[in-house]
Design a protein around this motif. Structure first.
Motif, PDB file in Angstrom:
ATOM      1  N   UNK A   1     -74.446 -52.142  23.280  1.00 17.77           N
ATOM      2  CA  UNK A   1     -73.503 -53.148  23.753  1.00 17.77           C
ATOM      3  C   UNK A   1     -72.963 -54.054  22.659  1.00 17.77           C
ATOM      4  N   UNK A   2     -73.345 -53.799  21.413  1.00 13.67           N
ATOM      5  CA  UNK A   2     -72.940 -54.687  20.316  1.00 13.67           C
ATOM      6  C   UNK A   2     -71.423 -54.781  20.221  1.00 13.67           C
ATOM      7  N   UNK A   3     -70.733 -53.664  20.432  1.00 11.04           N
ATOM      8  CA  UNK A   3     -69.272 -53.671  20.352  1.00 11.04           C
ATOM      9  C   UNK A   3     -68.667 -54.676  21.323  1.00 11.04           C
ATOM     10  N   UNK A   4     -69.262 -54.780  22.524  1.00  6.12           N
ATOM     11  CA  UNK A   4     -68.722 -55.693  23.521  1.00  6.12           C
ATOM     12  C   UNK A   4     -69.131 -57.135  23.226  1.00  6.12           C
TER      13      UNK A   4
ATOM     14  N   UNK B   1     -89.703 -45.040  30.976  1.00  3.94           N
ATOM     15  CA  UNK B   1     -90.466 -46.044  30.225  1.00  3.94           C
ATOM     16  C   UNK B   1     -89.802 -46.355  28.894  1.00  3.94           C
ATOM     17  N   UNK B   2     -88.991 -45.411  28.396  1.00  3.64           N
ATOM     18  CA  UNK B   2     -88.376 -45.575  27.075  1.00  3.64           C
ATOM     19  C   UNK B   2     -87.131 -46.457  27.095  1.00  3.64           C
ATOM     20  N   UNK B   3     -86.507 -46.629  28.236  1.00  6.44           N
ATOM     21  CA  UNK B   3     -85.275 -47.427  28.300  1.00  6.44           C
ATOM     22  C   UNK B   3     -85.558 -48.862  27.882  1.00  6.44           C
ATOM     23  N   UNK B   4     -84.744 -49.428  26.989  1.00  4.79           N
ATOM     24  CA  UNK B   4     -84.993 -50.806  26.545  1.00  4.79           C
ATOM     25  C   UNK B   4     -84.780 -51.799  27.681  1.00  4.79           C
ATOM     26  N   UNK B   5     -85.687 -52.732  27.813  1.00  3.67           N
ATOM     27  CA  UNK B   5     -85.604 -53.743  28.877  1.00  3.67           C
ATOM     28  C   UNK B   5     -84.757 -54.910  28.380  1.00  3.67           C
ATOM     29  N   UNK B   6     -83.481 -54.639  28.208  1.00  2.00           N
ATOM     30  CA  UNK B   6     -82.555 -55.617  27.668  1.00  2.00           C
ATOM     31  C   UNK B   6     -81.795 -56.316  28.786  1.00  2.00           C
ATOM     32  N   UNK B   7     -81.276 -57.519  28.480  1.00  2.00           N
ATOM     33  CA  UNK B   7     -80.615 -58.299  29.529  1.00  2.00           C
ATOM     34  C   UNK B   7     -79.421 -59.101  29.062  1.00  2.00           C
ATOM     35  N   UNK B   8     -78.865 -58.790  27.877  1.00  2.00           N
ATOM     36  CA  UNK B   8     -77.679 -59.521  27.432  1.00  2.00           C
ATOM     37  C   UNK B   8     -76.487 -59.206  28.329  1.00  2.00           C
ATOM     38  N   UNK B   9     -75.533 -60.102  28.387  1.00  2.00           N
ATOM     39  CA  UNK B   9     -74.425 -59.982  29.340  1.00  2.00           C
ATOM     40  C   UNK B   9     -73.664 -58.673  29.189  1.00  2.00           C
ATOM     41  N   UNK B  10     -73.468 -58.228  27.958  1.00  2.00           N
ATOM     42  CA  UNK B  10     -72.660 -57.035  27.738  1.00  2.00           C
ATOM     43  C   UNK B  10     -73.321 -55.793  28.310  1.00  2.00           C
TER      44      UNK B  10
ATOM     45  N   UNK C   1     -71.862 -53.213  31.167  1.00  2.00           N
ATOM     46  CA  UNK C   1     -71.816 -51.770  31.053  1.00  2.00           C
ATOM     47  C   UNK C   1     -72.471 -51.097  32.258  1.00  2.00           C
ATOM     48  N   UNK C   2     -73.561 -51.708  32.774  1.00  2.00           N
ATOM     49  CA  UNK C   2     -74.157 -51.210  34.026  1.00  2.00           C
ATOM     50  C   UNK C   2     -73.135 -51.236  35.155  1.00  2.00           C
ATOM     51  N   UNK C   3     -72.368 -52.327  35.226  1.00  2.00           N
ATOM     52  CA  UNK C   3     -71.414 -52.465  36.327  1.00  2.00           C
ATOM     53  C   UNK C   3     -70.285 -51.447  36.231  1.00  2.00           C
ATOM     54  N   UNK C   4     -69.861 -51.131  35.017  1.00  2.00           N
ATOM     55  CA  UNK C   4     -68.838 -50.105  34.859  1.00  2.00           C
ATOM     56  C   UNK C   4     -69.384 -48.744  35.292  1.00  2.00           C
ATOM     57  N   UNK C   5     -70.634 -48.473  34.962  1.00  2.00           N
ATOM     58  CA  UNK C   5     -71.244 -47.224  35.425  1.00  2.00           C
ATOM     59  C   UNK C   5     -71.313 -47.192  36.954  1.00  2.00           C
ATOM     60  N   UNK C   6     -71.595 -48.327  37.566  1.00  2.00           N
ATOM     61  CA  UNK C   6     -71.622 -48.405  39.024  1.00  2.00           C
ATOM     62  C   UNK C   6     -70.239 -48.129  39.604  1.00  2.00           C
ATOM     63  N   UNK C   7     -69.224 -48.793  39.072  1.00  2.00           N
ATOM     64  CA  UNK C   7     -67.864 -48.592  39.572  1.00  2.00           C
ATOM     65  C   UNK C   7     -67.422 -47.147  39.382  1.00  2.00           C
ATOM     66  N   UNK C   8     -67.755 -46.568  38.248  1.00  2.00           N
ATOM     67  CA  UNK C   8     -67.407 -45.166  38.006  1.00  2.00           C
ATOM     68  C   UNK C   8     -68.058 -44.265  39.055  1.00  2.00           C
ATOM     69  N   UNK C   9     -69.333 -44.510  39.327  1.00  2.00           N
ATOM     70  CA  UNK C   9     -70.060 -43.667  40.279  1.00  2.00           C
ATOM     71  C   UNK C   9     -69.491 -43.785  41.682  1.00  2.00           C
ATOM     72  N   UNK C  10     -68.936 -44.961  42.008  1.00  2.00           N
ATOM     73  CA  UNK C  10     -68.389 -45.190  43.343  1.00  2.00           C
ATOM     74  C   UNK C  10     -66.898 -44.870  43.420  1.00  2.00           C
TER      75      UNK C  10
END
Length: 294
Positions: A217-220, A67-76, A80-89
């Motif tokens: 994600x501000x850095x990106x 419940x604490x995770x921010x419900x954010x949706x900016x492109x960056x 970062x989600x996609x990099x975590x996915x690629x890393x996991x796979x």
């Protein structure tokens, strides 16, 4: 249904093709879901590629873990989600094909991880390299839904009828008759995710500085604004009757790319090329990932 656990998400994805093949990551847009690639992914899979099709945060079965995770949706943060996915796979490098939100996520991946993204295809939505200037009035009119969601009353209306809000975009963004209601109803189930509205509102508000991007994600986001052009092989595809992006907005796209680049317009196609003309998009995607174009 396969999922990976990221910092924020139980992130759902589908995978087809050859497990040892070169990876192609297909990223859907808004308002849409991963089934948008149903007419494209099989062509790539049959050609020997490892095709990975994730469901973005806030859509369908990709759910927040706490419940604490921010419900954010900016492109960056999506990137970062996609990099975590690629890393996991266990994926070291990938070609990325993205539509709408996915187009800008592909761009963000190329900016943030140039050693891992081999080439990108962007469908329908122009790059945001160098930042997003206030659009001219004729484009601002097409972006009415951006400004609507920036208001509290607009946000309340979207929360009250998310399917209705999405439906008007399907009606207006492409030629009349391009979809049937049964297809819309199937896709709309992905927007019943309890966080779809919050992720949607944040995505659009953050791009015009009405909300801050996810702090992680501000850095990106800053790097995307500071990057004027990309040099990796890029294909940009748009419909010539796109109802959300004025055609003169596409005129500025080629200047954003200094490497191998090709821009292809599809006649009679609106904002959803991969749904409206999946055969043409599949053929272009295959030519692109095999290095035949650009």
């Amino acid at each position: 249904m396969p999922t990976v656990e990221t910092e924020d998400l139980s992130l759902h994805y589908e995978e087809t093709g050859t497990p040892t093949g070169d990876v192609v990551l297909l990223l859907h847009g808004w308002p849409d879901d991963a089934s948008t690639w149903d007419g494209v992914a099989p062509t790539l899979a049959m050609a020997g590629f490892r095709v990975i099709v994730p469901t973005l945060r806030g859509f369908g079965q990709s759910v927040f873990r706490t419940a604490e995770a921010p419900r954010t949706g900016n492109s960056a943060i999506h990137a970062m989600d996609m990099i975590e996915l690629l890393d996991a796979l266990g994926v070291e490098a990938a070609a990325v094909i993205g539509h709408d939100w996915g187009s800008n996520i592909a761009e963000a991946l190329a900016v943030g991880w140039p050693d891992r993204i081999t080439r990108i295809t962007m469908l329908a939505t122009p790059p945001r390299l160098g930042g997003m200037p206030t659009p001219p009035f004729h484009q601002a009119q097409r972006y009415w839904y951006h400004w609507f969601m920036a208001t509290e009353r607009g946000a309340e209306a979207v929360r009250a009828d998310p399917h209705g809000f999405a439906h008007i975009h399907w009606e207006n963004w492409a030629p009349t008759g391009w979809f049937d209601e049964a297809t819309f109803a199937r896709v709309a189930r992905s927007w019943d995710n309890p966080d779809w509205v919050d992720v949607t509102l944040h995505s659009y508000r953050s791009r015009w500085d009405n909300a801050e991007p996810d702090p992680r994600s501000v850095w990106l986001e800053d790097r995307i604004k500071a990057t004027k052009s990309l040099s990796l092989p890029t294909l940009f595809t748009n419909g010539d009757v796109d109802g959300v992006t004025a055609q003169d907005s596409f005129d500025k796209v080629p200047a954003k790319f200094t490497g191998p680049f090709e821009m292809i317009g599809l006649a009679g196609v609106g904002h959803f090329p991969q749904r409206e003309n999946p055969q043409a998009v599949a053929e272009l995607a295959l030519a692109f990932v095999t290095g035949q174009r650009p």
